[in-house]
Enzyme design. Sequence first.
Site, PDB file in Angstrom:
ATOM      1  N   ARG A   1       0.853  -1.170   0.000  1.00 57.72           N
ATOM      2  CA  ARG A   1       0.000   0.000   0.000  1.00 57.72           C
ATOM      3  C   ARG A   1       0.899   1.233   0.000  1.00 57.72           C
ATOM      4  NH1 ARG A   1      -3.282   1.190   5.323  1.00 57.72           N
ATOM      5  NH2 ARG A   1      -3.244   3.247   4.357  1.00 57.72           N
TER       6      ARG A   1
ATOM      7  N   SER B   1       5.913   5.636  -2.530  1.00 56.62           N
ATOM      8  CA  SER B   1       7.044   5.028  -3.250  1.00 56.62           C
ATOM      9  C   SER B   1       8.131   4.530  -2.303  1.00 56.62           C
ATOM     10  CB  SER B   1       7.644   6.009  -4.265  1.00 56.62           C
ATOM     11  OG  SER B   1       6.671   6.419  -5.209  1.00 56.62           O
ATOM     12  N   ARG B   2       7.765   4.266  -1.056  1.00 58.32           N
ATOM     13  CA  ARG B   2       8.692   3.768  -0.035  1.00 58.32           C
ATOM     14  C   ARG B   2       9.812   4.758   0.286  1.00 58.32           C
ATOM     15  NH1 ARG B   2       4.841   1.093   0.505  1.00 58.32           N
ATOM     16  NH2 ARG B   2       4.705  -1.162   0.694  1.00 58.32           N
ATOM     17  N   LEU B   3       9.630   6.031  -0.069  1.00 58.96           N
ATOM     18  CA  LEU B   3      10.607   7.062   0.258  1.00 58.96           C
ATOM     19  C   LEU B   3      10.177   7.745   1.559  1.00 58.96           C
ATOM     20  CD1 LEU B   3      11.340   8.561  -3.271  1.00 58.96           C
ATOM     21  CD2 LEU B   3      12.641   6.852  -1.988  1.00 58.96           C
TER      22      LEU B   3
END
Length: 211
Positions: A8, A189-191
């Site tokens: 997610r 974006s997992r940043l």
Amino acid sequence: MDIGALRREYTQADLSRATLAANPFEQFHQWFQQAIAAEVLEPNAMQIATVAANGKPTLRTVLLKSYDENGFVFFTNYHSQKAQQISENPQVALLLFWKELERQVEITGRTEKVSTLESLRYFVSRPRGSQLGAWVSAQSSIITSRTLLEIKLDEMKRKFSAGEIPLPDFWGGYRIVPETVEFWQGRSSRLHDRFEYRRQKNEWEIVRLAP
């Protein structure tokens, strides 16, 4: 089910250096109050990792019961596995995960026992059933059935049927005095945004960590 496909995006909020409090205790208080306001389930639930003298790690969930500029406090049986490992290695790690807010707080530091008076103050604030439970359970020891717990509970109810229940001498609190405190805010974006407070004598250095 393809577990690898479970994912997610985290989009609720961001975290910047400009908005951080000067010390981790103020920042923690802000986030903790927001977790309560958001009605996070068990906002004070935290995982504590301990390491035995032989290097074996253990992880379990406990409840944070107080915090201030001296550290973070939880209570337990002093004969439990976690207590034994803390006696062998006082360095521990804590993790609070508030999934509803897409946030985590990771704390590392050394552990010390709180005073008997502090343990007593908390103990008397507990429901009577929880007070009895502290006397009943030899935490982490092997038992053959739940019936043994129920029998012991009946014994304790009779023993303390009149008057207040005393603080067990084998039960009390630990305070984790933090050396690092990381605040993690999920981002797309997992940043993710990650900031870590590092104790430098009587001051705190703040650094941004790569996600």
